[in-house]
Design a protein around this motif. Structure first.
Motif, short mmCIF file in Angstrom:
data_model
loop_
_atom_site.label_atom_id
_atom_site.label_comp_id
_atom_site.label_asym_id
_atom_site.label_seq_id
_atom_site.Cartn_x
_atom_site.Cartn_y
_atom_site.Cartn_z
N UNK A 267 10.55 32.72 -34.33
CA UNK A 267 10.94 31.60 -35.20
C UNK A 267 12.44 31.50 -35.41
N UNK A 268 13.16 32.60 -35.20
CA UNK A 268 14.61 32.56 -35.41
C UNK A 268 15.33 31.79 -34.30
N UNK A 269 14.64 31.53 -33.20
CA UNK A 269 15.26 30.81 -32.09
C UNK A 269 15.48 29.34 -32.47
N UNK A 270 16.70 28.87 -32.31
CA UNK A 270 17.05 27.48 -32.61
C UNK A 270 17.15 26.69 -31.32
N UNK A 271 16.37 25.63 -31.22
CA UNK A 271 16.38 24.78 -30.04
C UNK A 271 16.83 23.39 -30.46
N UNK A 272 18.13 23.14 -30.38
CA UNK A 272 18.66 21.84 -30.73
C UNK A 272 18.73 20.92 -29.52
N UNK A 273 19.06 19.64 -29.73
CA UNK A 273 19.14 18.69 -28.62
C UNK A 273 20.15 19.09 -27.55
N UNK A 274 21.32 19.61 -27.99
CA UNK A 274 22.34 20.00 -27.01
C UNK A 274 21.85 21.17 -26.16
N UNK A 275 21.23 22.16 -26.80
CA UNK A 275 20.72 23.30 -26.05
C UNK A 275 19.61 22.87 -25.09
N UNK A 276 18.71 22.02 -25.57
CA UNK A 276 17.60 21.55 -24.73
C UNK A 276 18.12 20.79 -23.51
N UNK A 277 19.14 19.98 -23.71
CA UNK A 277 19.72 19.23 -22.59
C UNK A 277 20.39 20.17 -21.59
#
Length: 481
Positions: free
Chosen positions: A437-447
């Motif tokens: 759950x600590x993993x952050x998946x934002x739009x920039x990272x996903x792209x």
């Protein structure tokens, strides 16, 4: 045929009938058969020897285009590539190639598909296999994290070196077997039950022989590297640890390859019987379950051998598997079909070991700047490698059918595999987010992540196509490389 074409060719008797033959269909059964028929009709009194009749270089460069259309000419030049050999040991392989070229052509025509059928086949067959491989990669990562806490890895730190090298090399020879069996299934060998069983037995013998050599080599290398500062354990001397490493390497490699080889054989046989292309599912299944089995076996075997490190048992274990390898070497050497493959497959393994070592150094240096990257790299590499092996296995099968896939079809397959790669990577990120759950998946990272996987997949596919074509043109079997 025109009089000009006759004058341009070499000095031969004039044709008995100066009529241009009707254009042949692109679905011509065999360009070799067309060449033989036309040659016998044109020169009834001069029958060329069999070697000349089968060699495209022995035909007139101007006479051949007059007799055959473009697709037939390509078939004439493609088939002799299978007939090339590197020595007398490839006679049986050439005979198998000849049979595949005659019987496999019909199979190739039967499998000709429309673009929509190709999209449907790859989506239905490859996508589930890749999802299984993702689950296997995640489980393998979890297992690796668990076994590194074992007492054996603390007492013999060089087991980390052995595990890393063994994962790569063992997986490579298993994928070679999967590619070979898939090609044999798609060229009609499995249509005969006796020939199918013989092919499975021969490939298993070769795989176990290769596994004993790979395991012994990895054990020796890891023993030498254990002399480096920081790689020696606190308990036991060098020879005790070397015996543990050697026994663990050979034992894990042979036992693991026996299990995965059996799984590959069943997968190829059942998929072929059910009308599923083994090229689409064989290599992902072998890759995902191969890593898990390797880690489970080496964790258990190393723990047992470390517990008895001060006894002769670790060395006895290594010697026992070495005897098995020696017996298998004699069996494979007497099997001319497999002996040819055995002599060819080692340079790619060395290349794989070197490149994976360099990649490991790069990941280690980047991990300090991007701490989360080591957890992502194995899956990015695994999924990209799986679509690459699926594509290479399909290209190799088409070449063994003596026809080769049209460039437009190859481009379509590459695009489909790239498109399948994206949702599979997203599923992996979702699984990582669920377990961490600590993993952050934002739009920039996903792209950025998606772009990296697409570029990586594209490079692998392009290299796979170019390498298969290059090797085939020089008389090498792509399934071995």
């Amino acid at each position: 045929m025109t009089q000009r074409a006759l004058q341009a060719g070499p000095s031969r008797p004039p044709l008995a009938n100066d009529k241009t033959p009707a254009p042949q269909s692109p679905q011509s059964p065999s360009a070799i058969e067309l060449g033989d028929v036309n040659a016998s009709a044109a020169f009834p009194e001069q029958e060329p020897p069999p070697s000349e009749a089968r060699s495209p270089q022995s035909q007139s460069p101007t006479l051949t285009p007059a007799l055959l259309d473009e697709s037939a000419i390509e078939s004439v030049y493609e088939l002799p590539l299978q007939m090339r050999s590197e020595g007398p040991s490839s006679v049986a392989t050439n005979e198998s190639s000849r049979r595949s070229s005659m019987g496999g052509m019909a199979a190739g025509r039967a499998r000709s598909q429309t673009p929509w059928q190709t999209v449907r086949e790859l989506t239905v067959e490859v996508l589930p296999a890749l999802l299984v491989s993702v689950a296997g990669s995640v489980l393998a990562g979890y297992i690796l994290g668990q076994i590194t806490e074992y007492q054996a890895f603390k007492r013999v730190p060089a087991l980390f070196i052995l595990t890393t090298m063994l994962l790569n090399l063992k997986n490579s020879i298993e994928l070679n077997m999967s590619a070979r069996l898939s090609t044999q299934a798609n060229t009609g060998v499995f249509d005969n039950k006796g020939e199918g069983v013989a092919a499975i037995r021969s490939n298993m013998e070769l795989l176990l022989l290769q596994s004993s050599i790979v395991g012994g080599s990895v054990g020796v290398v890891s023993s030498v590297l254990s002399l480096l500062p920081g790689k020696r354990g606190g308990d036991g001397g060098f020879w005790e640890q070397a015996a543990v490493l050697l026994g663990s390497g050979i034992g894990c490699s042979v036992v693991g390859c026996a299990a995965i080889g059996s799984l590959i054989s069943v997968t190829v046989y059942v998929s072929h019987a059910c009308g599923v292309d083994p090229d689409n599912i064989g290599t992902p299944i072998a890759s995902s379950f191969g890593d898990m089995s390797t880690l489970l076996i080496i964790g258990g075997l190393a723990s047992v051998l470390v517990a008895v490190a001060d006894t002769p048992w670790p060395l006895a274990t290594a010697l026992a598997f070495g005897v098995v390898g020696a017996l298998l070497f004699r069996v494979v050497r007497e099997n001319h079909q497999m002996a040819d493959h055995f002599g060819r497959g080692w340079l790619p393994l060395v290349y794989a070991a070197v490149t994976s070592s360099v990649a490991g150094v790069v990941v280690e240096k980047c991990a300090s700047q991007y701490p989360g990257m080591p957890a992502l790299v194995p899956v990015i590499n695994g999924i990209g490698g799986n679509i690459g092996t699926v594509f290479a296995s399909r290209v190799s099968t088409s070449l063994h059918r003596s026809q080769g896939s049209p460039p437009a079809e190859l481009r379509l397959v590459m695009l489909i595999l790239l498109a399948i790669n994206i949702p599979v990577q997203v599923v992996f990120l979702a699984m990582r987010r669920y377990f961490d759950p600590a993993l952050t998946v934002g739009p920039a990272f996903l792209l950025a992540y998606t772009a990296a996987t697409v570029v990586h997949g594209l490079v692998v596919l392009v290299l796979g196509r170019a390498t298969c074509t290059y090797l085939w043109a020089r008389g090498y079997d792509p399934d071995d490389y």
